[in-house]
Design an enzyme around this catalytic site. Structure first.
Site, PDB file in Angstrom:
ATOM      1  N   LYS A 165      24.410  43.695 -28.271  1.00 56.04           N
ATOM      2  CA  LYS A 165      24.060  42.286 -28.043  1.00 56.04           C
ATOM      3  C   LYS A 165      23.095  42.128 -26.866  1.00 56.04           C
ATOM      4  O   LYS A 165      22.555  41.044 -26.652  1.00 56.04           O
ATOM      5  CB  LYS A 165      25.320  41.469 -27.750  1.00 56.04           C
ATOM      6  CG  LYS A 165      26.419  41.555 -28.789  1.00 56.04           C
ATOM      7  CD  LYS A 165      26.101  40.833 -30.063  1.00 56.04           C
ATOM      8  CE  LYS A 165      27.347  40.759 -30.942  1.00 56.04           C
ATOM      9  NZ  LYS A 165      27.087  40.128 -32.246  1.00 56.04           N
ATOM     10  N   GLN A 195      28.466  37.271 -26.271  1.00 59.46           N
ATOM     11  CA  GLN A 195      27.312  36.403 -26.480  1.00 59.46           C
ATOM     12  C   GLN A 195      26.707  35.887 -25.181  1.00 59.46           C
ATOM     13  O   GLN A 195      25.708  35.169 -25.214  1.00 59.46           O
ATOM     14  CB  GLN A 195      27.720  35.209 -27.352  1.00 59.46           C
ATOM     15  CG  GLN A 195      28.134  35.575 -28.757  1.00 59.46           C
ATOM     16  CD  GLN A 195      26.986  36.124 -29.590  1.00 59.46           C
ATOM     17  OE1 GLN A 195      25.829  35.808 -29.371  1.00 59.46           O
ATOM     18  NE2 GLN A 195      27.321  36.967 -30.556  1.00 59.46           N
ATOM     19  N   ASP A 237      35.659  37.099 -23.300  1.00 55.80           N
ATOM     20  CA  ASP A 237      34.781  37.734 -24.279  1.00 55.80           C
ATOM     21  C   ASP A 237      33.348  37.342 -23.933  1.00 55.80           C
ATOM     22  O   ASP A 237      32.923  36.216 -24.165  1.00 55.80           O
ATOM     23  CB  ASP A 237      35.157  37.257 -25.687  1.00 55.80           C
ATOM     24  CG  ASP A 237      34.208  37.769 -26.765  1.00 55.80           C
ATOM     25  OD1 ASP A 237      33.291  38.551 -26.443  1.00 55.80           O
ATOM     26  OD2 ASP A 237      34.389  37.384 -27.936  1.00 55.80           O
ATOM     27  N   HIS A 254      35.517  33.986 -31.890  1.00 60.41           N
ATOM     28  CA  HIS A 254      35.159  34.944 -32.928  1.00 60.41           C
ATOM     29  C   HIS A 254      36.453  35.566 -33.454  1.00 60.41           C
ATOM     30  O   HIS A 254      37.459  35.636 -32.754  1.00 60.41           O
ATOM     31  CB  HIS A 254      34.261  36.011 -32.290  1.00 60.41           C
ATOM     32  CG  HIS A 254      33.651  36.982 -33.247  1.00 60.41           C
ATOM     33  ND1 HIS A 254      34.357  38.047 -33.790  1.00 60.41           N
ATOM     34  CD2 HIS A 254      32.385  37.091 -33.731  1.00 60.41           C
ATOM     35  CE1 HIS A 254      33.551  38.749 -34.569  1.00 60.41           C
ATOM     36  NE2 HIS A 254      32.356  38.197 -34.559  1.00 60.41           N
ATOM     37  N   CYS A 293      31.848  35.074 -38.728  1.00 62.71           N
ATOM     38  CA  CYS A 293      33.130  35.604 -38.231  1.00 62.71           C
ATOM     39  C   CYS A 293      33.770  34.629 -37.249  1.00 62.71           C
ATOM     40  O   CYS A 293      34.353  35.036 -36.237  1.00 62.71           O
ATOM     41  CB  CYS A 293      32.947  36.976 -37.589  1.00 62.71           C
ATOM     42  SG  CYS A 293      32.384  38.245 -38.739  1.00 62.71           S
TER      43      CYS A 293
END
Length: 583
Positions: free
Chosen positions: A404, A381, A378, A301, A542
């Site tokens: 999220k 997600q 990260d 991202h 993104c």
């Protein structure tokens, strides 16, 4: 309904308990083991009444008769649940010694318990070593989860024979098993899903952008502002104590959610984007110098690219990129070759927001640590789709966003390994993060306060804690299993749409289904879906570098959550077929 010993409370048409008991006794006494027990009892002058053991219940014939209309409490036939869980088929064939008795099927039992009436056949699962195979369940057989190894950890399985999730068009559709999860019931917890959009019931398939909020989170935010609102830590009054307790309780819930060793390792931030910027401008600025290298992957991202580019511009470091193959998975051999003495930071996503690829973060972390490299994951997600264990991953930092994972916007968290945080300077200055200030010198507090300058997003941190409570109550392993089945179902359905191409076909994926349709603009597809009340994302997400890796500037991205159903997928696919008919 309760059933007493006399049978009071039984539904109409259900056989008398005494008759059932007598017939069952006749059946079991006819078994070799039971015959011997009955003979021994007769010799002792006792009536040959034998109660079957659990092991003998498990040796029942694989086929059980189907009930007509009888309903009994689920606990009365708990062994049926156990047999189902271990893969024994529950079909409709009469017991030879009692053709007139109707025993409830699994579907009947689950109907009574308020669970969905339609239950797909359960997958064959591995039997515990201490138990003999059940009829119809081959010893050592395991469920096929289509290549989702994170489910192996979630379900406690030791190994899987995995196959790619994307089979050719025409593959049999596999409905997600309600044995794991009742999505229809869960949907009722989300008030926003009860509305209509453009005259149609809302179908929310934009979960990779943000997830909807259960009533429990909404209520918790309301309660905070109604009864607890105050600044935290410093005041001596009752509301400050309540607010502080709620805020720090949310930190503990976040620690538990990530399996971090200590609450001191959890830092509240506005979200994953701020978390990565914090790491870049605190640990990064303190440790990166000219000539050093920062390694990311092609999947990232923008929030995991731009902060590192800025750091490179500030320090003279170089950004390097690990490539992906044509399925969208990181090429580990190429990644490993990029690691070296100049590499100071590896920062990679656990799940791609554009493709759904699940990356091998534990293996990548271990390879980086062999070179003494700091590893940032990260997890924005990942956290809503699978259990996360930062200690098992072994990373130095892990970031995610609350919105999220069914929590509020404007809140997220950074996990930092204690030894790394101890060597990380603060990145902002102000109140709350100081121990002592003079005009000549400031003494900072330790982690996590050192990194939380000013008044934090207290209410939304409390809301994040409520969201974590909610998903914990459902079980992240259950969520992962259900969503996996739904992803397989959706994949098969979408592959049948003419000229549709899925973008991102890695062997291991989470609930993202990016696609294009030849001859159709992604905006056109998004508008057609919106007209039917179906919300998806259309654009570059993104994540322009990874889409350009596949020669694209945009895709349509349906993304699933546990409140989505097969009916949602069917509605999506119906619109895509209608679009094809407009040529």
């Amino acid at each position: 309904m309760t059933i007493n010993d006399s049978g009071a409370g039984l539904p109409e048409g259900f056989p008398d308990p005494e008759v059932m008991a007598r017939m069952a006794n006749e059946f079991f006494t006819a078994l070799p083991e039971m015959t011997k027990a009955g003979e021994a009892a007769s010799a002792a002058g006792a009536a040959p009444q034998v109660v079957p053991t659990e092991a003998q219940l498990r040796e029942l014939p694989a086929s059980l008769p189907r009930a007509d209309s009888a309903r009994v409490p689920a606990q009365a036939f708990s062994f049926l649940e156990e047999m189902r869980a271990f893969g024994a088929p529950l079909s409709a064939a009469p017991l030879p010694s009692a053709p007139s008795i109707k025993i409830p099927t699994e579907t009947d039992v689950r109907d009574l318990a308020g669970l969905p009436g339609k239950i797909p056949a359960a997958p064959e699962a591995a039997l515990p070593a201490s138990m003999p195979p059940l009829p119809g369940a081959p010893a050592g057989s395991m469920p096929d989860f289509g290549g989702y190894s994170f489910l192996e950890d979630a379900r406690g399985l030791s190994s899987l024979d995995v196959e790619p999730v994307l089979a050719p068009a025409g593959m049999p559709t596999i409905e997600p098993s309600s044995a794991f999860f009742d999505a229809a019931s869960v949907r009722r917890d989300f008030p926003i899903l009860k509305q209509t959009v453009n005259g149609r019931p809302l179908i929310w398939l934009d979960n990779a952008a943000t997830t909807q909020k259960p009533q429990a989170v909404i209520d918790r935010l309301t309660k905070f502002y109604e009864t607890e609102n105050s600044n935290i830590h410093r005041a001596a009054h009752e509301l400050a104590a309540r607010a502080t307790d709620a805020y720090e309780a949310a930190r503990e819930k976040t620690r538990r959610f990530l399996n971090a060793p200590s609450v001191r390792d959890i830092i509240f931030v506005r979200g994953a984007t701020e978390g990565i910027n914090f790491i870049a401008q605190s640990w990064g600025r303190a440790n990166i110098k000219e000539g050093d290298e920062i390694l990311v992957s092609h999947l990232e991202h923008h929030a995991n690219i731009v902060p590192w580019q800025q750091l490179c511009a500030q320090t003279g470091a170089k950004l390097r990129v690990a490539p992906v193959d044509d399925s969208g998975q990181i090429i580990l051999e190429a990644y490993e070759k990029l690691l070296g003495p100049r590499t100071k930071i590896v920062s990679v996503t656990q799940v791609s927001n554009a493709l759904g690829t699940v990356t091998p973060v534990a293996e990548m972390t271990a390879l980086a640590h062999q070179h003494g490299i700091c590893v940032v994951i990260d997890g924005a997600q990942a956290v809503s789709h699978m259990p996360v264990d930062v200690q098992a991953i072994g990373c130095d930092f892990y970031v995610f966003s609350g919105h999220k994972v069914f929590g509020p916007t404007g809140i997220g968290a950074v996990y930092g390994r204690d030894a790394v945080l101890a060597q990380t300077p603060p990145w902002q200055g102000g109140g709350n993060m100081i121990a002592d200030v003079t005009f000549e010198k400031t003494v900072f507090q330790g982690p996590p306060e050192r990194f939380e300058a000013g008044t934090g997003n207290i209410a939304d941190a409390v809301g994040l804690g409520a969201a974590i409570d909610y998903v914990d109550s459902l079980g992240m392993a259950n969520i992962a299993a259900y969503e996996h089945g739904l992803l397989e179902y959706a994949t098969a359905k979408m592959l049948a749409v003419p000229r549709l191409k899925l973008i991102g076909t890695a062997r291991e994926k989470a609930s993202v289904l990016s696609f294009i349709i030849e001859g159709k603009e992604t905006v056109e597809i998004g508008k057609a879906l919106d007209a039917e009340g179906i919300a998806v994302r259309s654009g570059h997400h993104c994540a322009q570098p990874i889409l350009r890796r596949f020669g694209l500037e945009a895709t349509v991205r349906p993304s699933l959550a546990f409140y989505n159903t097969c009916e949602d997928v069917d509605a999506l696919v119906d619109v895509l077929f209608k679009l094809q008919g407009r040529n």
